[in-house]
Design a protein around this motif. Sequence first.
Motif, PDB file in Angstrom:
ATOM      1  N   ILE A  27       0.814  -1.218  -0.112  1.00  0.00           N
ATOM      2  CA  ILE A  27      -0.008   0.003   0.083  1.00  0.00           C
ATOM      3  C   ILE A  27       0.649   1.287   0.198  1.00  0.00           C
ATOM      4  O   ILE A  27       0.736   2.154  -0.931  1.00  0.00           O
ATOM      5  N   ASP A  28       1.822   1.440   0.861  1.00  0.00           N
ATOM      6  CA  ASP A  28       2.632   2.557   1.070  1.00  0.00           C
ATOM      7  C   ASP A  28       3.500   2.930  -0.185  1.00  0.00           C
ATOM      8  O   ASP A  28       3.852   3.792  -0.805  1.00  0.00           O
ATOM      9  N   LEU A  31       0.212   3.197  -3.324  1.00  0.00           N
ATOM     10  CA  LEU A  31      -1.126   3.824  -3.170  1.00  0.00           C
ATOM     11  C   LEU A  31      -1.082   5.513  -3.712  1.00  0.00           C
ATOM     12  O   LEU A  31      -1.986   5.753  -4.423  1.00  0.00           O
ATOM     13  N   PRO A  32       0.129   6.024  -3.157  1.00  0.00           N
ATOM     14  CA  PRO A  32       0.047   7.547  -3.797  1.00  0.00           C
ATOM     15  C   PRO A  32      -0.159   7.736  -5.279  1.00  0.00           C
ATOM     16  O   PRO A  32      -0.698   8.458  -5.696  1.00  0.00           O
ATOM     17  N   HIS A  35      -3.575   6.467  -6.729  1.00  0.00           N
ATOM     18  CA  HIS A  35      -4.376   7.661  -6.111  1.00  0.00           C
ATOM     19  C   HIS A  35      -4.378   8.957  -6.943  1.00  0.00           C
ATOM     20  O   HIS A  35      -5.265   9.408  -7.485  1.00  0.00           O
ATOM     21  N   ALA A  36      -3.358   9.393  -7.363  1.00  0.00           N
ATOM     22  CA  ALA A  36      -2.918  10.415  -8.102  1.00  0.00           C
ATOM     23  C   ALA A  36      -3.364  10.307  -9.563  1.00  0.00           C
ATOM     24  O   ALA A  36      -4.169  11.087 -10.067  1.00  0.00           O
ATOM     25  N   THR A  39      -7.362  10.321  -9.387  1.00  0.00           N
ATOM     26  CA  THR A  39      -7.696  11.557  -9.210  1.00  0.00           C
ATOM     27  C   THR A  39      -7.803  12.513 -10.454  1.00  0.00           C
ATOM     28  O   THR A  39      -8.608  12.980 -10.761  1.00  0.00           O
ATOM     29  N   ARG A  40      -6.619  12.494 -11.274  1.00  0.00           N
ATOM     30  CA  ARG A  40      -6.626  13.212 -12.175  1.00  0.00           C
ATOM     31  C   ARG A  40      -7.508  12.601 -13.496  1.00  0.00           C
ATOM     32  O   ARG A  40      -7.847  13.326 -14.482  1.00  0.00           O
ATOM     33  N   ASP A  49     -10.738   7.358  -4.137  1.00  0.00           N
ATOM     34  CA  ASP A  49     -10.444   6.504  -3.042  1.00  0.00           C
ATOM     35  C   ASP A  49     -11.291   5.224  -3.394  1.00  0.00           C
ATOM     36  O   ASP A  49     -10.683   3.958  -2.952  1.00  0.00           O
ATOM     37  N   CYS A  52      -9.517   3.039  -5.613  1.00  0.00           N
ATOM     38  CA  CYS A  52      -8.154   2.383  -5.337  1.00  0.00           C
ATOM     39  C   CYS A  52      -8.515   1.245  -4.101  1.00  0.00           C
ATOM     40  O   CYS A  52      -7.899   0.232  -4.120  1.00  0.00           O
ATOM     41  N   GLN A  53      -9.558   1.321  -3.712  1.00  0.00           N
ATOM     42  CA  GLN A  53     -10.020   0.273  -2.738  1.00  0.00           C
ATOM     43  C   GLN A  53     -10.441  -0.950  -3.566  1.00  0.00           C
ATOM     44  O   GLN A  53     -10.081  -2.100  -3.035  1.00  0.00           O
ATOM     45  N   PHE A  56      -7.237  -2.561  -4.818  1.00  0.00           N
ATOM     46  CA  PHE A  56      -6.107  -3.257  -3.720  1.00  0.00           C
ATOM     47  C   PHE A  56      -6.839  -4.514  -3.386  1.00  0.00           C
ATOM     48  O   PHE A  56      -6.429  -5.728  -2.987  1.00  0.00           O
ATOM     49  N   VAL A  57      -8.153  -4.505  -3.494  1.00  0.00           N
ATOM     50  CA  VAL A  57      -9.135  -5.819  -3.200  1.00  0.00           C
ATOM     51  C   VAL A  57      -8.535  -6.733  -4.185  1.00  0.00           C
ATOM     52  O   VAL A  57      -8.255  -8.035  -3.919  1.00  0.00           O
ATOM     53  N   TRP A  60      -4.983  -8.017  -3.394  1.00  0.00           N
ATOM     54  CA  TRP A  60      -5.006  -9.187  -2.584  1.00  0.00           C
ATOM     55  C   TRP A  60      -5.276 -10.602  -3.263  1.00  0.00           C
ATOM     56  O   TRP A  60      -4.950 -11.548  -2.687  1.00  0.00           O
TER      57      TRP A  60
END
Lengths: 183, 144
Positions: A27-28, A31-32, A35-36, A39-40, A49, A52-53, A56-57, A60
């Motif tokens: 994630i670390d 994610l940034p 997410h960017a 968002t764009r 958000d 991204c959720q 990541f599901v 996994w």
Amino acid sequence: MNESDDPDVAVLARIARGETAACGVLIDRHLPRLHALATRLLGSSADADEVCQDAFVRAWQQAPNWQAGKARFSTWLHQVVLNLSRDRLRARRESAPLDTVAETADHADTPEQAHGRVEQARTIHRALHELPERQREALVLCHFQGFSNIEAAALLQLSVDALESLLARARRGLRDAVLGALT
Amino acid sequence: MSSMQPARFAEVLDAYGADPRRWPASERDAALALLASSPAARAQLQVAASLDAALDAHAVSPPSSALRAALIAAAPQPRRGWRQSLAELWFDLGGWQLAAPAFAASLALGALLPMWLDERATDLPDEDLIAAMQLTDELPEWTP
């Protein structure tokens, strides 16, 4: 590509063994940027958000089955976010809300300078979202996400020449809208 | 390294902007060589750089800590071995908080029960037992 070329392979193996801490590492690490990207593409931090959720599901679920050597995991993640964002845009089909202009004013700015920076960010944001979807995708991947022309063309399933054409049209559109508004 | 024509240099700037890191890797060296030798190319670069600067000002909000927490919450839980399952059962049942009083109660019961039984015990056989033995004794008495 061999396993050592992709730094995520070892983390994915730890996730497959049930190490929750490795999920935090992934994630670390990603994610940034993801997410960017969302968002764009979407023009909305709240929508990013959710994308991204969902992404990541899928990560996994994919972790135990990931086969190193085909593609980088980060590229796969970008492809997932790209596809989820397209789905969301198609479902929405309306103008993007301007809720994602980050606070770009510097603390040292005067109120006039701060106002100017926020206005500039809004102008760019609006111009970006007035671009055709494919042009925006090409520009975001190459300019903001730092993908090479070959990587971006592969993500968009285009030839490099077609990507270059999209990029040139996108930048021409932005130049007219952004520089015209700022001068 | 092959040389780059000015027209191609203009195309590269149109598509990828002024930062050489975004230029096609296969053409980067040739483009830089042209840039070093051509004032016209440097002027074109400045125009492209102004758009890059405007784009770079487009910052977006970073992901929130709440989003990170939600992603962690949705992450797969660690697989449990039998030792961990046993430990979880132990704690579910109360752990030491339940086991200590239960152990103390069993010790007390072990100490008090024999005392209670002793009070009821007698050295003499029960009368019913004596009667039964007498009635069922079918063997003739033996006298040496």
